[in-house]
Design an enzyme around this catalytic site. Sequence first.
Site, PDB file in Angstrom:
ATOM      1  N   GLY A  60       0.810  -1.209   0.000  1.00 35.24           N
ATOM      2  CA  GLY A  60       0.000   0.000   0.000  1.00 35.24           C
ATOM      3  C   GLY A  60       0.846   1.262   0.000  1.00 35.24           C
ATOM      4  O   GLY A  60       1.979   1.295  -0.503  1.00 35.24           O
ATOM      5  N   SER A  61       0.332   2.314   0.633  1.00 34.28           N
ATOM      6  CA  SER A  61       0.887   3.666   0.494  1.00 34.28           C
ATOM      7  C   SER A  61       2.269   3.864   1.080  1.00 34.28           C
ATOM      8  O   SER A  61       2.895   4.904   0.843  1.00 34.28           O
ATOM      9  CB  SER A  61      -0.074   4.686   1.115  1.00 34.28           C
ATOM     10  OG  SER A  61      -1.261   4.764   0.362  1.00 34.28           O
ATOM     11  N   VAL A  62       2.769   2.917   1.877  1.00 39.37           N
ATOM     12  CA  VAL A  62       4.143   3.065   2.368  1.00 39.37           C
ATOM     13  C   VAL A  62       5.143   3.060   1.212  1.00 39.37           C
ATOM     14  O   VAL A  62       6.295   3.464   1.383  1.00 39.37           O
ATOM     15  CB  VAL A  62       4.520   1.963   3.395  1.00 39.37           C
ATOM     16  CG1 VAL A  62       3.769   2.143   4.692  1.00 39.37           C
ATOM     17  CG2 VAL A  62       4.295   0.579   2.822  1.00 39.37           C
ATOM     18  N   MET A  63       4.697   2.633   0.031  1.00 41.76           N
ATOM     19  CA  MET A  63       5.588   2.615  -1.126  1.00 41.76           C
ATOM     20  C   MET A  63       5.726   3.981  -1.795  1.00 41.76           C
ATOM     21  O   MET A  63       6.610   4.192  -2.630  1.00 41.76           O
ATOM     22  CB  MET A  63       5.086   1.602  -2.164  1.00 41.76           C
ATOM     23  CG  MET A  63       5.379   0.149  -1.823  1.00 41.76           C
ATOM     24  SD  MET A  63       7.143  -0.151  -1.655  1.00 41.76           S
ATOM     25  CE  MET A  63       7.709   0.308  -3.280  1.00 41.76           C
TER      26      MET A  63
END
Length: 548
Positions: A274-277
């Site tokens: 998810g958005s941690v990337m």
Amino acid sequence: MTAQIVLLALLAALVWRVVYLQVLQKDFLISEGTSRWQRVEVINAPRGMLTDRNGDPVAVSTPVISIWADPREIKAEDIPALAKAVGVSSKVLKTRAEQHRAFMYVKRHMTPEAANKIIELNLPGVYGQSEYKRYYPAGEVVSHVVGFTDVDDQGQEGVELAFDAQLQAVSGKKEVVRDLLGRSVRDVGELTAAHPGKNLSLTIDLRLQYLAYRELKQAIASFGAKSGSVVVMNIHTGEILALVNQPGYNPNDRSVLDPSALRNRAVTDLVEPGSVMKPITMAIALDAGLVGKNTKINTSPGYMKLGRFSIRDFRNYGTLTATEVIQKSSNVGIARLSADIPKQTYWQTLYDFGLGDAIGLGYPGEATGSIPSPLNWDEVTQGALSYGYGMAITPLHLAQAFATLANDGKRVYAKLIKDSPSPDYVTQVVSPAAARTVIDMMKTVVEPGGTARRANLDWYSVAGKTGTSHKVGSAGYDDSKYLSSFVGIAPADNPEIVTVVVINEPPEDQYYGGEVAAPIFKGFMQQALPLLGIKPDKTPLLAQGYRS
């Protein structure tokens, strides 16, 4: 005359028998006689000890005695007494004796005190054998890293299995004299020497391991989440300082054990992050010269079409700077920005971060990251990858990638064994300037207006990123099941430690990474950083005279 012939025949037979026994069968008779009072015993040696980075033991071998018997020598009338002494029924012991020919274990791994009470019964055919039993002083706290051995001291899980060849001891042999009851009364001599296993030092810091374990276990119980993982890594060396999972198990008591609790989820379970990337995507774009930290990106009207799919932001943020794209975690902003990155560049840099490769710890069940080939990319694939969908990685992959980012963009390789060699070459994945810019962007995530204000520390600067992704179900993405995560780097102004928190299936009413995972990071880091002797690099607002 007949009688004389008979006597001569008998005398001849007697002489022949004497010659046969004393000459032809001499060696055999000596061997048989010797075997009645002299035998070869195994000399067991301890398995190698496992310690944390500071020398504190996490797996040790303690001396025990196993009671064994020779069914050919056991007297039927002694079976009830032996059965009572070891705590089994006479019927069971008798059946076992009938099923074994010359050797059977009566009871394994007894304390010397308890075993000696049985040996002192002086029952014919019953013996004691010195062995070693594995004991884990930290119990559940470090179980997923260390693993455990079976009753024969063979590694079955974790480091115990991965490094079984180094840890295993080599048994020796010795000749002993025994009395009429079969007890060893004198050593004749050593035939082959026993050698203990090799000691290994882990990179784990047991103090940090306890802290991470406590924070994660409390959070999982509080939220009622299905499972969770925490990985802590030194950004300069790649050394794993803590690695915990829940649910866990006690390696010292495996009488009741859920097999699913054995999994080292941080190393074996693949997830869509998810958005941690998004910071990784931003670093690639910065490195390619496609964007600056203040570049304006239009995210209106808060959603966009990618092929036949739509992606959305939490709300319509309008025009954002590149820094605000990270701070607000805008899917639309990062997808539009990533569209200009050449496919091959994007794929190769993700791979250089270690996200499409094996970590290489040698850990059993270690999962290899998966990124689709750029030959098969379309706008949907590239857009999805920019915010952490369409790829499969482990929490350990995340820790390694962000350690690389925090290390001025130089590739970091995860290590679990303290003295294991590091590669003699350094890959500059993204430029130091791009890496530092992204770290600065990530600092805004824990500040007012960011998605992880609950991760902010009073005395240390923090760079972080939240992630909340839907899990895949039988009919596609499940709207009610989430994976919540947070990646934090501290101190942000002089990075030392990266911590990854992943929570699997938190409650439906509280599932955002900033709500679930970020507080675990804070609870851990505000204790861990002072413990490591890392000096504070900021002063709390209240200490400056401000009011909250």
